[in-house]
Design an enzyme around this catalytic site. Structure first.
Site, PDB file in Angstrom:
ATOM      1  N   GLU A 295       0.827  -1.202   0.000  1.00 48.38           N
ATOM      2  CA  GLU A 295       0.000   0.000   0.000  1.00 48.38           C
ATOM      3  C   GLU A 295       0.866   1.259   0.000  1.00 48.38           C
ATOM      4  OE1 GLU A 295      -3.997  -0.699   1.951  1.00 48.38           O
ATOM      5  OE2 GLU A 295      -3.309   1.056   3.042  1.00 48.38           O
ATOM      6  N   HIS A 316       7.504 -26.608  -0.651  1.00 50.06           N
ATOM      7  CA  HIS A 316       6.877 -27.769  -1.289  1.00 50.06           C
ATOM      8  C   HIS A 316       5.712 -27.356  -2.172  1.00 50.06           C
ATOM      9  CE1 HIS A 316       9.158 -30.646   1.278  1.00 50.06           C
ATOM     10  NE2 HIS A 316       9.235 -29.556   2.013  1.00 50.06           N
ATOM     11  N   LYS A 429     -13.156   1.256  -2.910  1.00 48.29           N
ATOM     12  CA  LYS A 429     -14.211   1.572  -1.939  1.00 48.29           C
ATOM     13  C   LYS A 429     -15.308   2.407  -2.611  1.00 48.29           C
ATOM     14  CE  LYS A 429     -11.530   1.548   2.407  1.00 48.29           C
ATOM     15  NZ  LYS A 429     -10.994   2.330   3.527  1.00 48.29           N
TER      16      LYS A 429
HETATM   17  O1  PA5 Z   1      -3.844   1.265   5.636  1.00 48.24           O
HETATM   18  C1  PA5 Z   1      -4.891   1.772   5.240  1.00 48.24           C
HETATM   19  O2  PA5 Z   1      -5.050   2.983   5.153  1.00 48.24           O
HETATM   20  C2  PA5 Z   1      -6.040   0.892   4.838  1.00 48.24           C
HETATM   21  O3  PA5 Z   1      -5.661  -0.430   4.740  1.00 48.24           O
HETATM   22  C3  PA5 Z   1      -7.127   1.013   5.861  1.00 48.24           C
HETATM   23  O4  PA5 Z   1      -6.614   0.691   7.118  1.00 48.24           O
HETATM   24  C4  PA5 Z   1      -8.305   0.126   5.519  1.00 48.24           C
HETATM   25  O5  PA5 Z   1      -8.773   0.429   4.244  1.00 48.24           O
HETATM   26  C5  PA5 Z   1      -9.413   0.314   6.544  1.00 48.24           C
HETATM   27  O6  PA5 Z   1      -9.792   1.639   6.569  1.00 48.24           O
HETATM   28  P1  PA5 Z   1     -10.564   2.226   7.803  1.00 48.24           P
HETATM   29  O7  PA5 Z   1      -9.697   2.103   8.993  1.00 48.24           O
HETATM   30  O8  PA5 Z   1     -10.838   3.640   7.441  1.00 48.24           O
HETATM   31  O9  PA5 Z   1     -11.834   1.420   7.959  1.00 48.24           O
END
Ligand code: PA5
Length: 452
Positions: A295, A316, A429
């Site tokens: 990310e 494996h 989203k």
């Molecule tokens: O690291 C991030 O920003 C994302 O993975 C969020 O944690 C994830 O999309 C969940 O978002 P939120 O905490 O707003 O529900």
């Protein structure tokens, strides 16, 4: 090649010799110095989301004490804590709880466990998973920690509705209040509004800390503390990292070295990194790491693809590919020196070909497997680095978390991207909201439906 030792974490690059020369690292120093300035002086992209840098030393003491008190309360009144969250809102806690506990701890009956069972919900939309989790809770006492920074993510929102109703049915509305803990943004979002309206105990995901960097806030600390983890030691380990990984000089900063070597390898065509472990309690750490890397770095058409190898299990399955397939990957072995416990291979009169190992410790065989594999992969053209903790404890975990967080920030800046945003996650989203008909997304709904 350089080998730097810290109190608990060692970064070793000896096996990079066939792939990278010392001079290549030295040549990157000016770029690393710039990346360091961008990170430390707040001049880089996404600077508003770098407060995680000082979380270990500057975390709100009052909030920390409230987390410890809440954990104690949950331990006293619940057999199960359901942690609802997705992505950065659960991966760190899950990784830490697996790392700090015996692998089958969660399967033990209540009377054999010292702390509540921690189960995770809201990290998928699969109805059967939720039903199965509800079955596992059964009629036992439970509490819920719902975690969402935005407060608008669909997966945890659905799960929270289900568990809120279950709690209210079981304990009444007032009783449920006593068992719901909300971790969300300090100022905005549907979850914050709901928590305020209902008067739930609320913890904060600080503004300047993105989800994947939030494990050392209430996001991770409350579930970890509830599961019996020593969050003071965890924070102390990260604080040690804050000191150890602050130097702009590559020769003195193993986290920066790791970032620089990754960048050198990436430019040579090694575009996939595998984080390797040899212990099932480290598998979830790999999942946390995968999100942190993927990310943070995968954007603008660039980035190292993060994957994991759970060895020797995966040797494996896709071990063949690593040894012999397309040569575009490198490995970072994440291993622990001292095993949490050991098994001696039984001595017996058996014709099973294992006579030469009888009386040996399994940890010796496991470590030797890691060494043999590493050398085979290096010979097969796969560059290897090692991140090693001497102990599998809270302090080491805190230091490792901080090591990888700092490294990915520098790595992202070296690759010319903003390591602190996640536009790709937002895109999916939005589409989901559109297709599900969320009010306010009508135009997008129409556009998307034409395409399906
Ligand atoms: O690291 C991030 O920003 C994302 O993975 C969020 O944690 C994830 O999309 C969940 O978002 P939120 O905490 O707003 O529900």
């Amino acid at each position: 090649m350089l080998i730097l030792n810290n109190a608990t974490l060692t970064f070793e690059t000896q096996q990079l010799a066939p792939f990278v020369s010392n001079i290549e690292l030295t040549m990157l120093q000016p770029m690393v110095t710039v990346a360091d300035t961008m990170l430390r002086q707040g001049t880089g992209a996404g600077a508003a989301y770098t407060d995680w840098l000082h979380l270990p030393t500057e975390y709100d003491k009052n909030e920390f004490a409230r987390i410890q008190a809440a954990a104690k309360k949950i331990q006293a009144n619940s057999k199960v804590l359901v942690v609802i969250g997705i992505g950065g809102s659960y991966l760190g806690a899950r990784a830490a709880i697996d790392f700090l506990n015996e692998y089958f701890n969660n399967y033990l009956p209540d009377e054999q466990r010292d702390f509540p069972q921690v189960l995770f919900a809201g990290n998928s939309i699969a109805p059967a998973y939720l039903n199965s989790l509800i079955k596992v809770i059964g009629d036992r006492d439970f509490s819920v920690n719902v975690i969402s920074k935005s407060g608008t993510t669909t997966e945890p929102a659905i799960a929270f509705r289900v568990f809120k109703q279950m709690l209210e049915d079981k304990y009444g509305v007032d009783g449920a209040h006593d068992r719901i803990y909300v971790t969300t943004d300090a100022k905005r979002g549907a979850l914050k509004t709901l928590a305020d309206a209902e008067g739930y105990e609320r913890f904060v995901v600080p503004d300047g800390v993105g989800g994947r960097f939030s494990v050392l806030t209430a996001v991770g600390l409350l579930p970890i503390a509830t599961a019996g983890g020593d969050i003071e030691q965890l924070t102390a380990g990260a604080a040690a990292g804050e000191v150890a990984y602050a130097d702009a000089d590559l020769t003195k900063n193993p986290a920066y070295q790791y970032a620089a070597y990754r960048n050198i390898l990436y430019r040579k065509g090694y575009t996939t990194e595998l984080l390797i472990n040899y212990d099932p309690t480290l598998v979830q750490f790999g999942e946390w790491w995968k999100q942190l890397q993927g990310e943070s770095e995968g954007k603008d058409g660039k980035g190292i693809f993060p994957a994991t190898g759970n060895f020797s299990t995966d040797l494996h399955s896709f071990g063949q590919y690593i040894q012999d397939g397309r040569r575009n990957m490198f490995e970072t072995l994440f291993r622990i020196t001292e095993p949490v416990s050991d098994v001696v291979i039984p001595e017996m009169d058996a014709d099973d070909g294992l006579g030469y190992l009888q009386g040996e410790k399994m940890s010796y065989v496991n470590r030797t497997a890691s060494e043999g594999t590493l050398l085979a992969h290096v010979d097969g053209g796969v560059p290897n680095m090692i991140v090693e903790l001497n102990k599998q404890d809270e302090f080491g975990l805190g230091q490792a978390i901080y090591f990888f967080e700092v490294a990915v920030a520098i790595s992202g800046y070296l690759n010319g991207i903003n390591p602190f945003d996640q536009p790709g996650v937002e895109a999916y989203k939005r589409n989901m909201f559109g297709l599900l008909g969320k009010p306010g997304y009508e135009e997008l709904t129409a556009q998307l439906k034409i395409r399906l």
